[in-house]
Design an enzyme around this catalytic site. Structure first.
Site, mmCIF file in Angstrom:
data_model
loop_
_atom_site.group_PDB
_atom_site.id
_atom_site.type_symbol
_atom_site.label_atom_id
_atom_site.label_comp_id
_atom_site.label_asym_id
_atom_site.label_seq_id
_atom_site.Cartn_x
_atom_site.Cartn_y
_atom_site.Cartn_z
ATOM 1 N N ALA A 74 -9.739 -3.731 -33.912
ATOM 2 C CA ALA A 74 -11.004 -3.427 -34.586
ATOM 3 C C ALA A 74 -11.612 -2.147 -34.012
ATOM 4 O O ALA A 74 -12.797 -1.894 -34.175
ATOM 5 C CB ALA A 74 -11.985 -4.584 -34.439
ATOM 6 N N GLY A 75 -10.798 -1.346 -33.330
ATOM 7 C CA GLY A 75 -11.269 -0.080 -32.783
ATOM 8 C C GLY A 75 -11.045 1.055 -33.773
ATOM 9 O O GLY A 75 -10.844 0.831 -34.975
ATOM 10 N N LYS A 129 -14.729 11.293 -31.055
ATOM 11 C CA LYS A 129 -14.432 11.311 -32.495
ATOM 12 C C LYS A 129 -15.643 11.005 -33.385
ATOM 13 O O LYS A 129 -15.718 11.486 -34.504
ATOM 14 C CB LYS A 129 -13.299 10.336 -32.816
ATOM 15 N N LEU A 176 0.106 14.681 -26.343
ATOM 16 C CA LEU A 176 1.335 15.292 -26.846
ATOM 17 C C LEU A 176 1.027 16.454 -27.784
ATOM 18 O O LEU A 176 1.916 17.201 -28.179
ATOM 19 C CB LEU A 176 2.165 14.250 -27.607
ATOM 20 N N SER A 177 -0.253 16.609 -28.170
ATOM 21 C CA SER A 177 -0.602 17.621 -29.179
ATOM 22 C C SER A 177 -0.291 19.049 -28.747
ATOM 23 O O SER A 177 0.214 19.831 -29.563
ATOM 24 C CB SER A 177 -2.077 17.480 -29.571
ATOM 25 N N ASN A 195 -11.141 13.813 -36.377
ATOM 26 C CA ASN A 195 -10.099 14.180 -35.399
ATOM 27 C C ASN A 195 -9.675 15.636 -35.539
ATOM 28 O O ASN A 195 -8.909 16.146 -34.732
ATOM 29 C CB ASN A 195 -8.882 13.243 -35.504
ATOM 30 N N GLY A 197 4.268 4.300 -32.959
ATOM 31 C CA GLY A 197 3.142 5.153 -33.333
ATOM 32 C C GLY A 197 3.465 6.633 -33.446
ATOM 33 O O GLY A 197 2.590 7.426 -33.815
ATOM 34 N N ASP A 210 -6.009 11.032 -39.530
ATOM 35 C CA ASP A 210 -5.317 9.837 -39.016
ATOM 36 C C ASP A 210 -4.873 8.906 -40.143
ATOM 37 O O ASP A 210 -3.735 8.404 -40.138
ATOM 38 C CB ASP A 210 -6.237 9.056 -38.074
HETATM 39 P P1 NAP Z 1 -10.224 1.380 -29.136
HETATM 40 O O1 NAP Z 1 -11.151 1.932 -30.152
HETATM 41 O O2 NAP Z 1 -10.601 1.401 -27.684
HETATM 42 O O3 NAP Z 1 -9.900 -0.157 -29.547
HETATM 43 C C1 NAP Z 1 -9.054 -0.932 -28.744
HETATM 44 C C2 NAP Z 1 -8.631 -2.177 -29.523
HETATM 45 O O4 NAP Z 1 -7.584 -2.823 -28.783
HETATM 46 C C3 NAP Z 1 -9.726 -3.211 -29.701
HETATM 47 O O5 NAP Z 1 -9.516 -3.871 -30.937
HETATM 48 C C4 NAP Z 1 -9.477 -4.151 -28.508
HETATM 49 O O6 NAP Z 1 -9.949 -5.467 -28.729
HETATM 50 C C5 NAP Z 1 -7.971 -4.182 -28.505
HETATM 51 N N1 NAP Z 1 -7.364 -4.545 -27.228
HETATM 52 C C6 NAP Z 1 -7.414 -3.852 -26.072
HETATM 53 N N2 NAP Z 1 -6.667 -4.453 -25.133
HETATM 54 C C7 NAP Z 1 -6.135 -5.566 -25.708
HETATM 55 C C8 NAP Z 1 -5.283 -6.614 -25.254
HETATM 56 N N3 NAP Z 1 -4.826 -6.640 -23.985
HETATM 57 N N4 NAP Z 1 -4.927 -7.584 -26.130
HETATM 58 C C9 NAP Z 1 -5.384 -7.566 -27.404
HETATM 59 N N5 NAP Z 1 -6.207 -6.610 -27.894
HETATM 60 C C10 NAP Z 1 -6.579 -5.619 -27.053
HETATM 61 O O7 NAP Z 1 -8.813 2.097 -29.205
HETATM 62 P P2 NAP Z 1 -8.120 2.804 -30.491
HETATM 63 O O8 NAP Z 1 -8.463 4.227 -30.475
HETATM 64 O O9 NAP Z 1 -8.388 1.977 -31.672
HETATM 65 O O10 NAP Z 1 -6.574 2.718 -30.088
HETATM 66 C C11 NAP Z 1 -5.850 1.498 -30.176
HETATM 67 C C12 NAP Z 1 -4.361 1.775 -29.991
HETATM 68 O O11 NAP Z 1 -3.868 2.601 -31.033
HETATM 69 C C13 NAP Z 1 -4.012 2.488 -28.687
HETATM 70 O O12 NAP Z 1 -2.831 1.928 -28.181
HETATM 71 C C14 NAP Z 1 -3.763 3.913 -29.106
HETATM 72 O O13 NAP Z 1 -2.831 4.576 -28.294
HETATM 73 C C15 NAP Z 1 -3.162 3.701 -30.481
HETATM 74 N N6 NAP Z 1 -3.376 4.866 -31.373
HETATM 75 C C16 NAP Z 1 -2.283 5.495 -31.870
HETATM 76 C C17 NAP Z 1 -2.424 6.564 -32.726
HETATM 77 C C18 NAP Z 1 -1.208 7.229 -33.269
HETATM 78 O O14 NAP Z 1 -1.320 8.314 -33.843
HETATM 79 N N7 NAP Z 1 -0.053 6.630 -33.141
HETATM 80 C C19 NAP Z 1 -3.689 7.020 -33.081
HETATM 81 C C20 NAP Z 1 -4.816 6.357 -32.557
HETATM 82 C C21 NAP Z 1 -4.631 5.275 -31.689
HETATM 83 P P3 NAP Z 1 -11.433 -5.912 -28.289
HETATM 84 O O15 NAP Z 1 -12.340 -5.486 -29.412
HETATM 85 O O16 NAP Z 1 -11.323 -7.383 -28.143
HETATM 86 O O17 NAP Z 1 -11.745 -5.210 -26.986
#
Ligand code: NAP
Length: 277
Positions: A127-128, A66, A16-17, A87, A241, A102
């Site tokens: 934990a991501g 990142k 969306l950026s 970022n 978000g 962020d």
């Molecule tokens: P990431 O580093 O890939 O981490 C993914 C996380 O989600 C891990 O903790 C993973 O758990 C967990 N996960 C994945 N599928 C799952 C499921 N079905 N049930 C439960 N846990 C699950 O991703 P990220 O960058 O942190 O992003 C995470 C979310 O935040 C995404 O939806 C992304 O769109 C959103 N986000 C939003 C913004 C914003 O500005 N609004 C910014 C950044 C990210 P495991 O460790 O067990 O695999």
């Protein structure tokens, strides 16, 4: 000279950026363009070198670059160091500086919801990278942070990694429900519920929401995840978000152009781009 802002991503589609920033340039009469570029990992060093062109006003960095981008930069801000990820890249006289908007963007979103996390019990799911930025933001704001993740070992690693910033408790699966019910703030920072990844999935059992606290879900596609819908039906304050996304973009804009971002213009453009998806 038309200035350029680039988003280094892989793949490059679906962000969306470009819509948000192009709308900001148009609203303020800034002669600049914003383009997402597909940079495979082996092309990252070269893509960063190209940011040294004087036409480039700045850049954003997203998945999967990142962390990987850090060695190619000339310095990091305190925010980027704390989050351990970049970022936003800002060209300066001292070279290319990596920043992270962020965590601050998340706090600006929380302020819109009327939540001041100082001293509050906060549960963060995930934990991501997103959970890490949120935990850093909440610790910096003086909150009590407890973390829960599907893979508990990753939550423990993240908590250990954040020790220098503050104390993060890791919730065992059996303790999660009670912690969520008693939380002043629940932040859903996993990919559960996200369109195309785990749509319709909730990371919590049905009906488990804070008894009295607010709920933020970082997912914005779809606009309402099952968790957020359950929280809204239970009468809790909720936010998806989008505010975090808009504010991290607005803060990046301010770093590049040294002037306030037109936040509402950017929000409207992001919403329009989302509804055109
Ligand atoms: P990431 O580093 O890939 O981490 C993914 C996380 O989600 C891990 O903790 C993973 O758990 C967990 N996960 C994945 N599928 C799952 C499921 N079905 N049930 C439960 N846990 C699950 O991703 P990220 O960058 O942190 O992003 C995470 C979310 O935040 C995404 O939806 C992304 O769109 C959103 N986000 C939003 C913004 C914003 O500005 N609004 C910014 C950044 C990210 P495991 O460790 O067990 O695999």
């Amino acid at each position: 000279m038309t200035r350029r802002v680039l988003l280094l991503a892989h793949p490059a589609g679906h962000s969306l950026s470009p819509a948000m920033h192009e709308a900001a340039f148009a609203a303020l009469g800034i002669d600049a363009s914003y383009r997402a570029v597909d940079v495979p990992p082996e092309g990252l060093e070269r893509a960063v070198a190209e940011l040294r062109d004087p036409e480039v006003a700045g850049a954003n960095v997203t998945v999967p670059h990142k962390r990987a981008v850090i060695p190619w930069l000339d310095g990091l801000t305190e925010a980027a160091r704390r989050v351990g990820a970049v970022n936003t890249i800002v060209p300066t006289e001292a070279g290319l500086i990596g920043d992270n908007t962020d965590a601050h963007g998340f706090l600006r979103g929380l302020a819109e919801l009327g939540v001041d996390p100082s001293g509050q019990r906060c549960v963060v799911l995930g934990a991501g990278g997103a959970a890490r930025a949120v935990a850093v933001a909440l610790l910096g704001a003086g909150a009590q942070v407890a973390l829960s993740n599907r893979t508990e070992a990753r939550a423990r690693e993240l908590a250990a990694d954040l020790e220098g910033i503050g104390q993060v408790a890791v919730l065992a699966p059996g303790a999660l429900e009670q912690a969520v019910r008693g939380a002043h703030l629940l932040v859903q920072a996993t990919s559960a519920g996200m369109q195309g990844v785990a749509e319709g999935v909730s990371p919590l059992p049905p009906g488990v929401v804070p008894d009295d606290g607010a709920v933020v879900d970082l997912v914005y596609r779809p606009a309402e995840t099952p968790l957020l819908a359950a929280a809204r039906r239970a009468g809790r304050r909720t936010q998806n978000g989008l505010p975090m996304l808009v504010h991290q973009g607005a803060l990046a804009f301010e770093r590049w152009f040294g002037r306030p971002a037109p936040v509402e213009v950017m929000r409207r453009a992001a919403l329009e781009a989302l509804s055109a998806d």
